[in-house]
Design a protein around this motif. Structure first.
Motif, PDB file in Angstrom:
ATOM      1  N   LEU A  69     -22.705 -11.444  27.779  1.00 33.15           N
ATOM      2  CA  LEU A  69     -22.597 -12.271  28.983  1.00 33.15           C
ATOM      3  C   LEU A  69     -22.000 -13.633  28.648  1.00 33.15           C
ATOM      4  CD1 LEU A  69     -25.988 -11.551  30.774  1.00 33.15           C
ATOM      5  CD2 LEU A  69     -23.702 -11.033  31.648  1.00 33.15           C
ATOM      6  N   ASP A 109     -18.286 -13.384  28.146  1.00 32.65           N
ATOM      7  CA  ASP A 109     -17.494 -13.043  29.323  1.00 32.65           C
ATOM      8  C   ASP A 109     -17.537 -14.086  30.430  1.00 32.65           C
ATOM      9  OD1 ASP A 109     -16.803 -10.694  28.080  1.00 32.65           O
ATOM     10  OD2 ASP A 109     -18.186  -9.441  29.226  1.00 32.65           O
ATOM     11  N   TRP A 110     -18.581 -14.902  30.483  1.00 30.51           N
ATOM     12  CA  TRP A 110     -18.754 -15.856  31.567  1.00 30.51           C
ATOM     13  C   TRP A 110     -18.853 -17.264  30.990  1.00 30.51           C
ATOM     14  CZ3 TRP A 110     -18.366 -14.021  36.440  1.00 30.51           C
ATOM     15  CH2 TRP A 110     -18.555 -12.659  36.624  1.00 30.51           C
ATOM     16  N   ARG A 135     -21.585 -19.625  28.182  1.00 29.11           N
ATOM     17  CA  ARG A 135     -20.955 -19.560  26.857  1.00 29.11           C
ATOM     18  C   ARG A 135     -21.904 -19.872  25.702  1.00 29.11           C
ATOM     19  NH1 ARG A 135     -17.739 -22.995  29.412  1.00 29.11           N
ATOM     20  NH2 ARG A 135     -18.352 -25.149  29.406  1.00 29.11           N
ATOM     21  N   LEU A 152     -21.842 -16.994  39.433  1.00 32.49           N
ATOM     22  CA  LEU A 152     -20.861 -16.854  38.348  1.00 32.49           C
ATOM     23  C   LEU A 152     -19.477 -16.498  38.894  1.00 32.49           C
ATOM     24  CD1 LEU A 152     -23.031 -14.955  35.730  1.00 32.49           C
ATOM     25  CD2 LEU A 152     -22.180 -17.295  35.549  1.00 32.49           C
ATOM     26  N   LEU A 153     -19.436 -15.600  39.875  1.00 41.85           N
ATOM     27  CA  LEU A 153     -18.153 -15.223  40.479  1.00 41.85           C
ATOM     28  C   LEU A 153     -17.528 -16.409  41.205  1.00 41.85           C
ATOM     29  CD1 LEU A 153     -19.047 -11.667  41.804  1.00 41.85           C
ATOM     30  CD2 LEU A 153     -17.521 -12.224  39.894  1.00 41.85           C
ATOM     31  N   HIS A 207     -18.051 -19.599  40.512  1.00 39.35           N
ATOM     32  CA  HIS A 207     -17.602 -20.528  39.464  1.00 39.35           C
ATOM     33  C   HIS A 207     -16.267 -20.073  38.888  1.00 39.35           C
ATOM     34  CE1 HIS A 207     -17.312 -22.138  35.363  1.00 39.35           C
ATOM     35  NE2 HIS A 207     -17.912 -23.204  35.871  1.00 39.35           N
ATOM     36  N   GLU A 208     -16.143 -18.772  38.642  1.00 35.45           N
ATOM     37  CA  GLU A 208     -14.899 -18.230  38.086  1.00 35.45           C
ATOM     38  C   GLU A 208     -13.735 -18.425  39.056  1.00 35.45           C
ATOM     39  OE1 GLU A 208     -14.120 -13.819  37.579  1.00 35.45           O
ATOM     40  OE2 GLU A 208     -14.525 -14.444  35.516  1.00 35.45           O
TER      41      GLU A 208
END
Length: 157
Positions: free
Chosen positions: A11, A14-15, A19, A142-143, A145-146
Motif C-alpha cells: 500500500l 502504491d499510494w 509512502r 486515497l483516490l 488525493h491521487e
C-alpha cells in the motif's frame, strides 16, 4: 503478521499518502513500518476481544466478513488485471485459468455471505460493516488525493 505487514508495505509503495509504509529496512530485511502498523492493528483486536464476553468469538464475528470480502476482491483483481494488461509478463501462472480463480471467488463470496449471516445472527454484523465502510472511506480519500495530485502535475490535461 507477515502477510499483513507486506500488504501494508505494498500500500505504501502504491499510494503516495501512505509512502511511510512503503519503506524497506534493509538491515532487518523487512517493512518495519508495515510491521508496526500490523502490530497496532493486532493489539487493538486483542484489547477489543478482552472486553467481550467471548473475546475470540467476537473477533471472528467482526473480522471474518471483512477477511472473506477482501479475498473475494483479490480474486476479482486477477480477472481485472488480466483484462487491463493482457501482454504483461507474469512470473506466476494461474493453473486452470479461469476455472481456479472462479472457484476461489465463488468460495470467498459464499464464505463472506455466510460470515455476514452468522455475525448478523449474533447482532455483531454492524462492526464488520463499519470496518468495511471505513476502508471504503479511506480508499475514496486515497483516490481523491491521487486525482488532485494528477491534476496539479505539470502537463496533465
Amino acid at each position: 503478521m507477515i502477510v499483513g505487514a507486506r500488504s501494508n508495505y505494498a500500500l505504501g509503495r502504491d499510494w503516495a499518502p501512505l509512502r511511510r509504509l512503503g519503506r524497506w529496512q534493509a538491515g532487518r530485511a523487512g517493512p518495519m513500518n508495515g510491521h508496526v502498523l500490523q502490530t497496532a492493528i493486532s493489539l487493538a483486536l486483542v484489547v477489543f476481544g478482552a472486553f467481550q464476553a467471548d473475546g475470540f468469538e467476537a473477533m471472528v464475528e467482526f473480522t471474518a466478513p471483512v477477511f472473506w470480502t477482501f479475498l473475494f476482491m483479490v480474486g476479482l483483481a486477477v480477472f481485472r488485471l488480466r483484462r487491463r494488461h493482457p501482454g504483461i509478463a507474469r512470473p506466476f501462472r494461474v493453473p486452470l485459468y479461469p476455472l481456479t480463480p472462479l472457484v476461489f471467488c465463488a468460495a470467498c463470496a459464499w464464505l463472506a455471505w455466510s460470515s455476514v449471516s452468522y455475525a448478523a445472527s449474533k447482532a455483531a454484523v454492524h462492526v464488520s460493516l463499519l470496518v468495511m465502510l471505513a476502508g471504503l472511506v479511506v480508499l475514496g480519500g486515497l483516490l481523491l488525493h491521487e486525482r488532485v495530485a494528477h491534476q496539479r502535475a505539470p502537463g496533465s490535461p
